[in-house]
Design a protein around this motif. Sequence first.
Motif, PDB file in Angstrom:
ATOM      1  N   GLY A 278       0.813  -1.214   0.000  1.00 19.54           N
ATOM      2  CA  GLY A 278       0.000   0.000   0.000  1.00 19.54           C
ATOM      3  C   GLY A 278       0.844   1.261   0.000  1.00 19.54           C
ATOM      4  O   GLY A 278       0.575   2.208  -0.748  1.00 19.54           O
ATOM      5  N   SER A 279       1.884   1.285   0.820  1.00 16.78           N
ATOM      6  CA  SER A 279       2.784   2.443   0.844  1.00 16.78           C
ATOM      7  C   SER A 279       3.475   2.621  -0.502  1.00 16.78           C
ATOM      8  O   SER A 279       3.636   3.749  -0.988  1.00 16.78           O
ATOM      9  N   GLN A 280       3.883   1.503  -1.114  1.00 14.97           N
ATOM     10  CA  GLN A 280       4.515   1.587  -2.433  1.00 14.97           C
ATOM     11  C   GLN A 280       3.575   2.234  -3.454  1.00 14.97           C
ATOM     12  O   GLN A 280       4.006   3.081  -4.249  1.00 14.97           O
ATOM     13  N   VAL A 281       2.309   1.834  -3.432  1.00 16.30           N
ATOM     14  CA  VAL A 281       1.347   2.384  -4.391  1.00 16.30           C
ATOM     15  C   VAL A 281       1.177   3.885  -4.165  1.00 16.30           C
ATOM     16  O   VAL A 281       1.155   4.675  -5.120  1.00 16.30           O
ATOM     17  N   LEU A 282       1.073   4.309  -2.910  1.00 12.68           N
ATOM     18  CA  LEU A 282       0.958   5.749  -2.632  1.00 12.68           C
ATOM     19  C   LEU A 282       2.215   6.482  -3.099  1.00 12.68           C
ATOM     20  O   LEU A 282       2.132   7.546  -3.730  1.00 12.68           O
ATOM     21  N   ILE A 283       3.378   5.926  -2.798  1.00 11.38           N
ATOM     22  CA  ILE A 283       4.639   6.562  -3.172  1.00 11.38           C
ATOM     23  C   ILE A 283       4.721   6.781  -4.678  1.00 11.38           C
ATOM     24  O   ILE A 283       5.153   7.840  -5.152  1.00 11.38           O
ATOM     25  N   GLU A 284       4.305   5.797  -5.437  1.00 16.94           N
ATOM     26  CA  GLU A 284       4.419   5.903  -6.890  1.00 16.94           C
ATOM     27  C   GLU A 284       3.274   6.697  -7.522  1.00 16.94           C
ATOM     28  O   GLU A 284       3.400   7.176  -8.653  1.00 16.94           O
TER      29      GLU A 284
ATOM     30  N   LEU B 280      -4.749  16.167   1.278  1.00 19.88           N
ATOM     31  CA  LEU B 280      -4.640  14.972   2.106  1.00 19.88           C
ATOM     32  C   LEU B 280      -4.652  13.774   1.171  1.00 19.88           C
ATOM     33  O   LEU B 280      -5.583  13.615   0.370  1.00 19.88           O
ATOM     34  N   THR B 281      -3.638  12.927   1.267  1.00 18.44           N
ATOM     35  CA  THR B 281      -3.542  11.751   0.415  1.00 18.44           C
ATOM     36  C   THR B 281      -3.272  10.538   1.294  1.00 18.44           C
ATOM     37  O   THR B 281      -2.307  10.522   2.062  1.00 18.44           O
ATOM     38  N   ILE B 282      -4.143   9.523   1.182  1.00 20.45           N
ATOM     39  CA  ILE B 282      -4.004   8.350   2.032  1.00 20.45           C
ATOM     40  C   ILE B 282      -4.097   7.074   1.195  1.00 20.45           C
ATOM     41  O   ILE B 282      -4.565   7.100   0.050  1.00 20.45           O
ATOM     42  N   VAL B 283      -3.677   5.978   1.794  1.00 13.49           N
ATOM     43  CA  VAL B 283      -3.869   4.660   1.184  1.00 13.49           C
ATOM     44  C   VAL B 283      -4.593   3.774   2.193  1.00 13.49           C
ATOM     45  O   VAL B 283      -4.255   3.734   3.375  1.00 13.49           O
ATOM     46  N   LEU B 284      -5.625   3.084   1.722  1.00 12.87           N
ATOM     47  CA  LEU B 284      -6.361   2.126   2.535  1.00 12.87           C
ATOM     48  C   LEU B 284      -6.837   0.987   1.647  1.00 12.87           C
ATOM     49  O   LEU B 284      -7.155   1.198   0.469  1.00 12.87           O
ATOM     50  N   GLN B 285      -6.918  -0.188   2.216  1.00 13.08           N
ATOM     51  CA  GLN B 285      -7.509  -1.302   1.497  1.00 13.08           C
ATOM     52  C   GLN B 285      -9.028  -1.186   1.524  1.00 13.08           C
ATOM     53  O   GLN B 285      -9.611  -0.700   2.509  1.00 13.08           O
ATOM     54  N   LYS B 286      -9.646  -1.643   0.463  1.00  6.20           N
ATOM     55  CA  LYS B 286     -11.114  -1.633   0.411  1.00  6.20           C
ATOM     56  C   LYS B 286     -11.686  -2.384   1.600  1.00  6.20           C
ATOM     57  O   LYS B 286     -12.616  -1.902   2.263  1.00  6.20           O
ATOM     58  N   LYS B 287     -11.131  -3.550   1.918  1.00  2.08           N
ATOM     59  CA  LYS B 287     -11.671  -4.372   3.000  1.00  2.08           C
ATOM     60  C   LYS B 287     -11.361  -3.799   4.378  1.00  2.08           C
ATOM     61  O   LYS B 287     -11.925  -4.250   5.376  1.00  2.08           O
ATOM     62  N   GLN B 288     -10.489  -2.800   4.441  1.00  4.75           N
ATOM     63  CA  GLN B 288     -10.151  -2.173   5.721  1.00  4.75           C
ATOM     64  C   GLN B 288     -10.731  -0.769   5.847  1.00  4.75           C
ATOM     65  O   GLN B 288     -10.288   0.009   6.680  1.00  4.75           O
ATOM     66  N   GLY B 289     -11.711  -0.460   4.999  1.00  4.01           N
ATOM     67  CA  GLY B 289     -12.450   0.766   5.217  1.00  4.01           C
ATOM     68  C   GLY B 289     -12.260   1.877   4.214  1.00  4.01           C
ATOM     69  O   GLY B 289     -12.635   3.015   4.481  1.00  4.01           O
ATOM     70  N   ALA B 290     -11.694   1.584   3.037  1.00  2.00           N
ATOM     71  CA  ALA B 290     -11.493   2.643   2.045  1.00  2.00           C
ATOM     72  C   ALA B 290     -12.803   3.333   1.656  1.00  2.00           C
ATOM     73  O   ALA B 290     -12.839   4.572   1.575  1.00  2.00           O
ATOM     74  N   PRO B 291     -13.901   2.612   1.403  1.00  2.00           N
ATOM     75  CA  PRO B 291     -15.157   3.310   1.049  1.00  2.00           C
ATOM     76  C   PRO B 291     -15.653   4.236   2.155  1.00  2.00           C
ATOM     77  O   PRO B 291     -16.140   5.334   1.876  1.00  2.00           O
TER      78      PRO B 291
ATOM     79  N   ARG C 290      -6.662   2.551  -7.938  1.00  4.37           N
ATOM     80  CA  ARG C 290      -7.041   1.293  -7.292  1.00  4.37           C
ATOM     81  C   ARG C 290      -6.032   0.237  -7.744  1.00  4.37           C
ATOM     82  O   ARG C 290      -5.767   0.110  -8.926  1.00  4.37           O
ATOM     83  N   ASP C 291      -5.483  -0.498  -6.792  1.00  4.17           N
ATOM     84  CA  ASP C 291      -4.466  -1.490  -7.140  1.00  4.17           C
ATOM     85  C   ASP C 291      -4.511  -2.622  -6.121  1.00  4.17           C
ATOM     86  O   ASP C 291      -4.198  -2.421  -4.950  1.00  4.17           O
ATOM     87  N   LYS C 292      -4.928  -3.797  -6.562  1.00  4.18           N
ATOM     88  CA  LYS C 292      -4.967  -4.994  -5.712  1.00  4.18           C
ATOM     89  C   LYS C 292      -5.715  -4.750  -4.404  1.00  4.18           C
ATOM     90  O   LYS C 292      -5.292  -5.202  -3.334  1.00  4.18           O
ATOM     91  N   GLY C 293      -6.828  -4.026  -4.497  1.00  9.32           N
ATOM     92  CA  GLY C 293      -7.643  -3.776  -3.316  1.00  9.32           C
ATOM     93  C   GLY C 293      -7.259  -2.539  -2.538  1.00  9.32           C
ATOM     94  O   GLY C 293      -7.962  -2.145  -1.603  1.00  9.32           O
ATOM     95  N   TYR C 294      -6.137  -1.912  -2.903  1.00  7.59           N
ATOM     96  CA  TYR C 294      -5.717  -0.671  -2.246  1.00  7.59           C
ATOM     97  C   TYR C 294      -6.274   0.533  -2.996  1.00  7.59           C
ATOM     98  O   TYR C 294      -6.240   0.577  -4.228  1.00  7.59           O
ATOM     99  N   TYR C 295      -6.761   1.494  -2.239  1.00  9.27           N
ATOM    100  CA  TYR C 295      -7.264   2.747  -2.805  1.00  9.27           C
ATOM    101  C   TYR C 295      -6.322   3.877  -2.395  1.00  9.27           C
ATOM    102  O   TYR C 295      -5.961   3.993  -1.219  1.00  9.27           O
ATOM    103  N   ILE C 296      -5.940   4.713  -3.348  1.00 11.74           N
ATOM    104  CA  ILE C 296      -5.252   5.963  -3.036  1.00 11.74           C
ATOM    105  C   ILE C 296      -6.299   7.061  -3.130  1.00 11.74           C
ATOM    106  O   ILE C 296      -6.844   7.336  -4.205  1.00 11.74           O
ATOM    107  N   LEU C 297      -6.618   7.678  -1.997  1.00 15.71           N
ATOM    108  CA  LEU C 297      -7.661   8.694  -1.914  1.00 15.71           C
ATOM    109  C   LEU C 297      -7.022  10.057  -1.670  1.00 15.71           C
ATOM    110  O   LEU C 297      -6.095  10.180  -0.868  1.00 15.71           O
ATOM    111  N   GLN C 298      -7.551  11.062  -2.331  1.00 13.55           N
ATOM    112  CA  GLN C 298      -6.995  12.421  -2.162  1.00 13.55           C
ATOM    113  C   GLN C 298      -8.115  13.455  -2.102  1.00 13.55           C
ATOM    114  O   GLN C 298      -9.043  13.423  -2.911  1.00 13.55           O
TER     115      GLN C 298
END
Length: 200
Positions: A45-51, A158-169, A187-195
């Motif tokens: 998840g951190s990698q996806v946000l970083i990139e 504000l930019t965050i990363v969360l998994q869909k199953k861990q509360g992204a919606p 969206r990447d493998k269940g991870y959401y980058i929200l801003q």
Amino acid sequence: MTEHYYTNQPSTEHDFSTFSSELRGKKFTFLTDSGVFSKHRVDYGSQVLIETFDPSILPSGTLLDVGCGYGPMGLSFASEVSQVEMIDVNERSVALAKENALKNHITNAHIHVSYLYDNLLEKEYAGIISNPPVRAGKKVVTEILTSSFSLLKKGGALTIVLQKKQGAPSAEKTMKDTFGNVEILKRDKGYYILQSIKME
């Protein structure tokens, strides 16, 4: 009682390790230890946000990394912003992040212990990034999201990363309610980058 990575002073025995990772086209070396989040690699998840996150959209000022762990997110952006402030409740994580700043020759990062936003160095930030500690509970994650608004400059993000199953919606709705806007950057493998952007 099992300790988590958001423990203030982990009492688990030290078990140091080092690994290298390429982030934003640069090679980093990270020292890690027991009692910290994602000890053996930069978590996906951190990698996806970083990139995904582009700090060039931000106004001038400091980028705040909330829950910085041993430092991969904040340190990876240090060469692209004027200043990074990195905070974590975990004293072991903060000590590692400081060491990793030195290892990677980063001099514009201020790294210190803070529970959420309790002990900040500045009143306003150009941007706030976070991989929120979901195991600390929804209340903590919601506080990171809602309290960020008053800490951002106009035009700040504000930019965050969360998994869909861990509360992204749910986080998406909270950010929309708080800022009046939210975008799913990726969206990447269940991870959401929200801003969300502070418009006024």
